[in-house]
Design a protein around this motif. Structure first.
Motif, mmCIF file in Angstrom:
data_model
loop_
_atom_site.group_PDB
_atom_site.id
_atom_site.type_symbol
_atom_site.label_atom_id
_atom_site.label_comp_id
_atom_site.label_asym_id
_atom_site.label_seq_id
_atom_site.Cartn_x
_atom_site.Cartn_y
_atom_site.Cartn_z
ATOM 1 N N LEU A 1 0.824 -1.216 0.000
ATOM 2 C CA LEU A 1 0.000 0.000 0.000
ATOM 3 C C LEU A 1 0.857 1.264 0.000
ATOM 4 O O LEU A 1 0.364 2.343 -0.342
ATOM 5 C CB LEU A 1 -0.918 0.023 1.230
ATOM 6 N N LEU A 2 2.119 1.132 0.397
ATOM 7 C CA LEU A 2 2.989 2.303 0.525
ATOM 8 C C LEU A 2 4.221 2.224 -0.367
ATOM 9 O O LEU A 2 5.215 2.907 -0.110
ATOM 10 C CB LEU A 2 3.407 2.488 1.990
ATOM 11 N N ASP A 3 4.158 1.432 -1.409
ATOM 12 C CA ASP A 3 5.262 1.323 -2.356
ATOM 13 C C ASP A 3 4.788 1.821 -3.721
ATOM 14 O O ASP A 3 3.847 1.267 -4.298
ATOM 15 C CB ASP A 3 5.737 -0.130 -2.459
ATOM 16 N N ARG B 1 4.034 9.454 3.662
ATOM 17 C CA ARG B 1 4.078 9.752 5.093
ATOM 18 C C ARG B 1 2.763 10.415 5.472
ATOM 19 O O ARG B 1 2.061 10.956 4.605
ATOM 20 C CB ARG B 1 5.243 10.690 5.416
ATOM 21 N N PRO B 2 2.398 10.385 6.758
ATOM 22 C CA PRO B 2 1.196 11.117 7.166
ATOM 23 C C PRO B 2 1.338 12.581 6.764
ATOM 24 O O PRO B 2 2.371 13.204 6.994
ATOM 25 C CB PRO B 2 1.163 10.954 8.690
ATOM 26 N N GLY B 3 0.333 13.103 6.099
ATOM 27 C CA GLY B 3 0.383 14.465 5.584
ATOM 28 C C GLY B 3 0.920 14.521 4.166
ATOM 29 O O GLY B 3 0.789 15.535 3.489
ATOM 30 N N GLY B 4 1.520 13.439 3.700
ATOM 31 C CA GLY B 4 1.994 13.345 2.320
ATOM 32 C C GLY B 4 0.900 12.747 1.456
ATOM 33 O O GLY B 4 -0.284 12.812 1.791
ATOM 34 N N GLY B 5 1.291 12.152 0.355
ATOM 35 C CA GLY B 5 0.303 11.533 -0.512
ATOM 36 C C GLY B 5 0.865 11.249 -1.887
ATOM 37 O O GLY B 5 2.079 11.125 -2.060
ATOM 38 N N PHE B 6 -0.039 11.181 -2.854
ATOM 39 C CA PHE B 6 0.383 10.929 -4.226
ATOM 40 C C PHE B 6 -0.685 11.408 -5.195
ATOM 41 O O PHE B 6 -1.827 11.656 -4.815
ATOM 42 C CB PHE B 6 0.706 9.452 -4.460
ATOM 43 N N ARG B 7 -0.266 11.558 -6.432
ATOM 44 C CA ARG B 7 -1.186 11.896 -7.523
ATOM 45 C C ARG B 7 -1.089 10.762 -8.530
ATOM 46 O O ARG B 7 0.001 10.403 -8.967
ATOM 47 C CB ARG B 7 -0.791 13.211 -8.176
ATOM 48 N N GLU C 1 -3.736 8.915 7.691
ATOM 49 C CA GLU C 1 -3.297 8.098 8.822
ATOM 50 C C GLU C 1 -2.585 6.856 8.286
ATOM 51 O O GLU C 1 -3.054 6.221 7.342
ATOM 52 C CB GLU C 1 -4.504 7.677 9.659
ATOM 53 N N LEU C 2 -1.454 6.542 8.892
ATOM 54 C CA LEU C 2 -0.698 5.344 8.542
ATOM 55 C C LEU C 2 -0.374 4.595 9.825
ATOM 56 O O LEU C 2 0.368 5.094 10.666
ATOM 57 C CB LEU C 2 0.604 5.707 7.811
ATOM 58 N N VAL C 3 -0.955 3.417 9.988
ATOM 59 C CA VAL C 3 -0.697 2.568 11.146
ATOM 60 C C VAL C 3 -0.099 1.278 10.604
ATOM 61 O O VAL C 3 -0.826 0.455 10.030
ATOM 62 C CB VAL C 3 -1.983 2.292 11.956
ATOM 63 N N PRO C 4 1.219 1.094 10.743
ATOM 64 C CA PRO C 4 1.877 -0.061 10.135
ATOM 65 C C PRO C 4 1.170 -1.387 10.430
ATOM 66 O O PRO C 4 0.796 -1.674 11.570
ATOM 67 C CB PRO C 4 3.287 -0.027 10.736
ATOM 68 N N SER C 5 0.965 -2.140 9.356
ATOM 69 C CA SER C 5 0.364 -3.480 9.393
ATOM 70 C C SER C 5 -1.095 -3.494 9.838
ATOM 71 O O SER C 5 -1.663 -4.570 10.023
ATOM 72 C CB SER C 5 1.177 -4.435 10.271
ATOM 73 N N VAL D 1 -4.434 2.081 6.613
ATOM 74 C CA VAL D 1 -4.030 3.231 5.809
ATOM 75 C C VAL D 1 -5.309 4.016 5.518
ATOM 76 O O VAL D 1 -6.279 3.456 5.002
ATOM 77 C CB VAL D 1 -3.350 2.807 4.491
ATOM 78 N N VAL D 2 -5.311 5.285 5.891
ATOM 79 C CA VAL D 2 -6.461 6.143 5.623
ATOM 80 C C VAL D 2 -6.030 7.194 4.612
ATOM 81 O O VAL D 2 -5.044 7.909 4.828
ATOM 82 C CB VAL D 2 -6.999 6.809 6.911
ATOM 83 N N GLN D 3 -6.776 7.248 3.520
ATOM 84 C CA GLN D 3 -6.470 8.170 2.430
ATOM 85 C C GLN D 3 -7.634 9.127 2.218
ATOM 86 O O GLN D 3 -8.792 8.755 2.397
ATOM 87 C CB GLN D 3 -6.243 7.403 1.123
ATOM 88 N N ARG D 4 -7.319 10.336 1.790
ATOM 89 C CA ARG D 4 -8.325 11.318 1.377
ATOM 90 C C ARG D 4 -8.111 11.539 -0.119
ATOM 91 O O ARG D 4 -7.035 11.977 -0.532
ATOM 92 C CB ARG D 4 -8.157 12.633 2.121
ATOM 93 N N ALA D 5 -9.114 11.196 -0.924
ATOM 94 C CA ALA D 5 -8.991 11.250 -2.379
ATOM 95 C C ALA D 5 -9.884 12.337 -2.957
ATOM 96 O O ALA D 5 -11.061 12.447 -2.605
ATOM 97 C CB ALA D 5 -9.373 9.899 -2.972
#
Length: 155
Positions: A22-24, A47-53, A81-85, A88-92
């Motif tokens: 999910l994070l690669d 990272r929390p506060g980061g993201g992607f396009r 929010e990122l809680v390992p294993s 993963v919470v995303q805002r799209a």
């Protein structure tokens, strides 16, 4: 926008492995696009506060016109929010002129150990009304099937 869409699947991989996919960036480009689409990540900050396009391109846009253009959906995703294993919470937010696709959709990827694998449940809340619920849940299930194939492959 109070609709919730959901899909889940058990994947034959431990939660840490699923979380890693999910994070690669490269992994995400392979498995996240639903069937009939391909994806390209334009920028990446895991990272929390980061993201992607991500730019999602329809392989055949004839019956599935895109939200951003005739053949594409462009989405900006923030990591809330990122809680390992575990989660993963995303805002799209989709790039679209049509107001029925406006707004911020929250995608929560919940990971729970299930025997030798991981039950992955994706819950989408505040889904824009322009996104058909059946199509969306089918798309999420398709992404989960691709994630399973990606992680369960044998080299």
């Amino acid at each position: 926008m109070d609709r919730t869409d959901r899909a889940s699947r058990v994947i034959a991989a431990p939660p840490a492995t699923v979380y890693g996919a999910l994070l690669d960036r490269e992994s995400l480009e392979v498995w996240l696009p639903p069937e009939g689409m391909r994806g390209r990540v334009e920028w990446w900050d895991p990272r929390p506060g980061g993201g992607f396009r991500m730019v999602l391109t329809y392989l055949d846009p004839t019956d599935s016109p895109g939200k951003t253009s005739d053949a594409t959906d462009v989405v900006d995703v923030g990591f809330a929010e990122l809680v390992p294993s575990e989660r993963v919470v995303q805002r799209a937010v989709f790039e679209a002129d049509d107001p029925s696709f406006a707004g911020t959709m929250t995608m929560t990827w919940h990971l729970a150990a299930a025997g030798d694998g991981t039950e992955v449940t994706v819950t989408a809340t505040d889904v824009p009304p322009g996104i058909d619920q059946s199509d969306h849940e089918t798309g999420i299930a398709s992404s989960l099937a691709s994630l399973a194939s990606y992680l369960e492959r044998t080299d």
